[in-house]
Design an enzyme around this catalytic site. Structure first.
Site, PDB file in Angstrom:
ATOM      1  N   TYR A 172      38.175  32.547  33.601  1.00  0.00           N
ATOM      2  CA  TYR A 172      38.548  31.420  32.555  1.00  0.00           C
ATOM      3  C   TYR A 172      37.461  30.397  32.587  1.00  0.00           C
ATOM      4  CZ  TYR A 172      41.469  28.404  29.826  1.00  0.00           C
ATOM      5  OH  TYR A 172      42.065  27.543  28.835  1.00  0.00           O
ATOM      6  N   LYS A 176      35.140  29.404  29.597  1.00  0.00           N
ATOM      7  CA  LYS A 176      35.143  28.085  28.754  1.00  0.00           C
ATOM      8  C   LYS A 176      33.651  27.338  28.831  1.00  0.00           C
ATOM      9  CE  LYS A 176      39.029  28.465  27.092  1.00  0.00           C
ATOM     10  NZ  LYS A 176      39.059  28.440  25.652  1.00  0.00           N
TER      11      LYS A 176
END
Lengths: 281, 281, 281, 281
Positions: A172, A176
């Site tokens: 993640y 991002k």
């Protein structure tokens, strides 16, 4: 007056995307797209009952074809002048592969595809996350690879192969960080069309799900993080919309290729304050 | 009504600081401080003639004593609820030592000193620069040193010693990166007082001096940079004020410890677009 | 940080009041009061799930006691720094007496009571209506009576007696004009506390109920009115919140005692354009 | 990108108009027009040195020909998307005839002429004054005459003939009330082009001239008025720009034909508070 309306496309019908849509969607045609048609229709109806002209649609941002179909549908209402991307999966909901497929690759495809149709004067905001700001230093080479590798080759990068990704949180964070870097490289292309693109990296923003977690078994950890942050509270989707509205309006017309971190100072405290890395396990 | 007014302190009476002051200073007492009393008085008078209650003062931000004296003067009017720091020297105006003394050390002292008196609910913005975003990757250790080294030892850091600093531009980039990192570590302290601090990194903002340069012998290079940027134009101090006003008002009350880059996409293009590093020599 | 929070009170839990609350309520304690506890609780829960700290309460604004009880409850959380009044009955829902009791008298009591407890620096917005702008000229004497008659004697005024009020629409127009005039006279009192009060007169704002009407038997008339207006569309609660947020924030700190008409130009067109008075029967 | 820029025209190069221009002019072509070419050039240069693309021009708004020439010049840069009218004479500077010729007739002509060329999506703000709100009640017939009499016949109206106008202040109040009413009737015409027009009625806004008066022989009266007002201070041009920017941007796209009074509550207090009419002689 012209027949065709300005079209704003929302991908991912969550609270943040909806709050932004309410700020920039009045008088325009708002296409509300979500992986789940049920979600899209519920939100489109809520917004219709709040005065917005809406159409519900489905989109799987990990599929280029699906994004292209959404764009085609949106264009049937007029020129696309705004894009709000709030789509994504969370590291606690999905396995590593899904996180990378949707959050890393999918976002990159979405920015690329909308960048080929965005109207002159148009603007986009994509929702990244404070998580990307806790990834730690990347070398210039690594950053450049995430920023500029052709989209269809992104998932072949060595740094996102299974052996190099510790867990879903790591996937993640990489995704991002990649979002923010893709926004930079896309900004140079959107600029040639007279359009702008930026990202926002929110911290803990309250949603019904977030409240469930705060009141659930792991709630104490989260509450300690919130209480220990410089601002000392969680945020609201409406506050994210404060920034997004500026970025998407004329007031932000000098801004492109930037990421705006708004996280109650959690990142600052993670690196240089009381919120030690151990709290984020 | 209370006798004492809210006090806003502006350090560095340039165009950006003034534009921000006009947004947040109405109904408050505005202390306009500059290295040059003449500048401070001229700006204080202009603002007085635009409806603001002002006092002119001098400050040399590279001197802790000078900052402390300014704070004492400001407090004589009431509680300090806002700080706008636009003070600094440019790499084309000053030698390496001066850039580091003012922009790196001075800013750090200023944030530290105001952080010890800022009112609950108060907020500060310090003006950094896009230059800091072109410095390239620092390791986590280097970042931490710039962020957390005790202020009085900052200029002793190995990385800012003469042999390690190529030229004044390099000194400036290091200083501006340091500003952003000090904002992060200060945010954790300001938070304990219920106050917030953020930075803005503007790109090319037009001032009388900037216009002189654009029309001068080196103007062509600048104009190429502006024209080649994603947004394709220079910015205005008023646009910087759009962001600063959000950060300093209730609308930004969830934001602390962040840096907001607003540069027409120049940084994005420097790294991943048409504006090659060669243009920035 | 102080234990007590700033408290914002919302009376009337409709779409407009909620949209305003989302703009000004973050980080504060929001008391959501409605005639129906069920409504209040539903909205308070929605706002809680959007990141706001909320308490549900009941209030009947036509009862001074009920308002006083609400104030007492609100004060238990801290000082009241904001008031958003969206309570009222519509001329199609209620008989003349009820319209006057709630919209004319009730609003006046509410402004008076909150004016005795509002914090220094506090601010209120009350939602009036474009309807008041279609009432036609009042003499200076009539205006003064509506503005300054002691609240408990307001319903005894000759001009609001049954024989002088044609129908519920007339009662509503009188009430809404009265709201604007009470805001003027209250502003002079709120000013002595260092607080401000203003009203907004919205035009046709879409709500679920409004959409039902637009799609119902009388929908054609409404749609003709909307289509014939200068702006050519209905509005959103979020647009009303754009104005309310300005009025309630520091950006509006010079504004008190004013009414802001935002109605797509319907009033202008009613008096001097295509929307003839016959369309408003 | 299109060759032609959006053009914003400022008529009357005073502090308020300039403050608004700084908010809405970035990235556009700003035509700065004033009765005095010297003023226009000074302001155009200031704005150029603050990053705006400007052209200086002259205009006498009491002459239709002069306005038409200005429009022609402005159109040479692109489509006119914004108009900021701050031109006018003050009742202490000019005789009755001049006040009526410029403030009443001239403003009406200006709104009419720009209403025939304004771009779709365009927007205008004209600066009226709190003075118009102290005129007292007009009958519906009188209002309609001011609103709808053909522009070239306005100065023939009985109510503006010498015998019916007490003094220059009365002429000014009539003119400013007329501005607001012309905005209403023009809004219905601008709407047919997809454009909007509104007015702002500011109270005492500080300018160098205002400060001279406040510190001059009649200063005590003014200061009493300011101190006795609900807000208790004078305003800044930047605060007027807060409202104007909202009205001219997408955030105000539902608003047309309205007047926004922002006067520290002076009007409220004049009618229903401590500021008795005697203070305004």
């Amino acid at each position: 007056m012209s027949k065709n309306k300005d079209v704003v496309v929302l991908t991912g019908a969550g609270l943040i995307g909806v709050a932004i849509s309410r700020r920039v969607g009045a008088g325009k045609h708002l296409v509300v797209a979500d992986l789940s048609m049920e979600n899209a229709e519920r939100v489109a109806k809520d917004l219709y009952n709040a005065g917005f002209e809406t159409t519900a649609a489905t989109v799987d941002i990990s599929s280029r074809k699906s994004i292209q179909a959404l764009i085609k549908e949106a264009q049937s209402f007029g020129e696309i002048t705004g894009v709000i991307n709030g789509a994504g999966v969370s590291p606690s909901q999905a396995p590593i592969e899904a996180v990378l497929k949707v959050d890393l690759y999918g976002t990159a495809v979405l920015l690329e595809e909308f960048g080929q149709v965005i109207a002159e004067g148009g603007s986009a905001v994509t929702i990244s996350s404070q998580s990307g700001h806790r990834l730690g230093s990347l070398s210039e080479e690594e950053s450049e690879l995430l920023a500029t590798t052709p989209t269809e080759e992104l998932l072949n990068l060595e740094m996102v192969q299974a052996k190099n990704v510790k867990d879903t949180l790591h996937a993640y964070q990489l995704s991002k960080r990649c979002n923010v870097l893709r926004v930079m490289s896309e900004a140079t292309k959107w600029g040639k069309r007279g359009a702008r693109i930026n990202s926002i990296s929110p911290g803990i923003i309250i949603t019904p799900l977030a409240n469930d977690e705060l009141n659930g078994p792991r709630g104490e950890g989260y509450r300690r993080m919130i209480d220990g942050s410089p601002v000392g509270r969680a945020g609201t989707a409406d506050e994210v919309a404060n920034v997004a509205e500026l970025l998407m309006s004329d007031r932000g017309s000098f801004i492109s290729g930037s990421d705006f971190l708004m996280d109650a100072g959690v990142t600052a405290s993670y690196w240089y304050g009381d919120l030690s890395p151990k709290m984020f396990k």
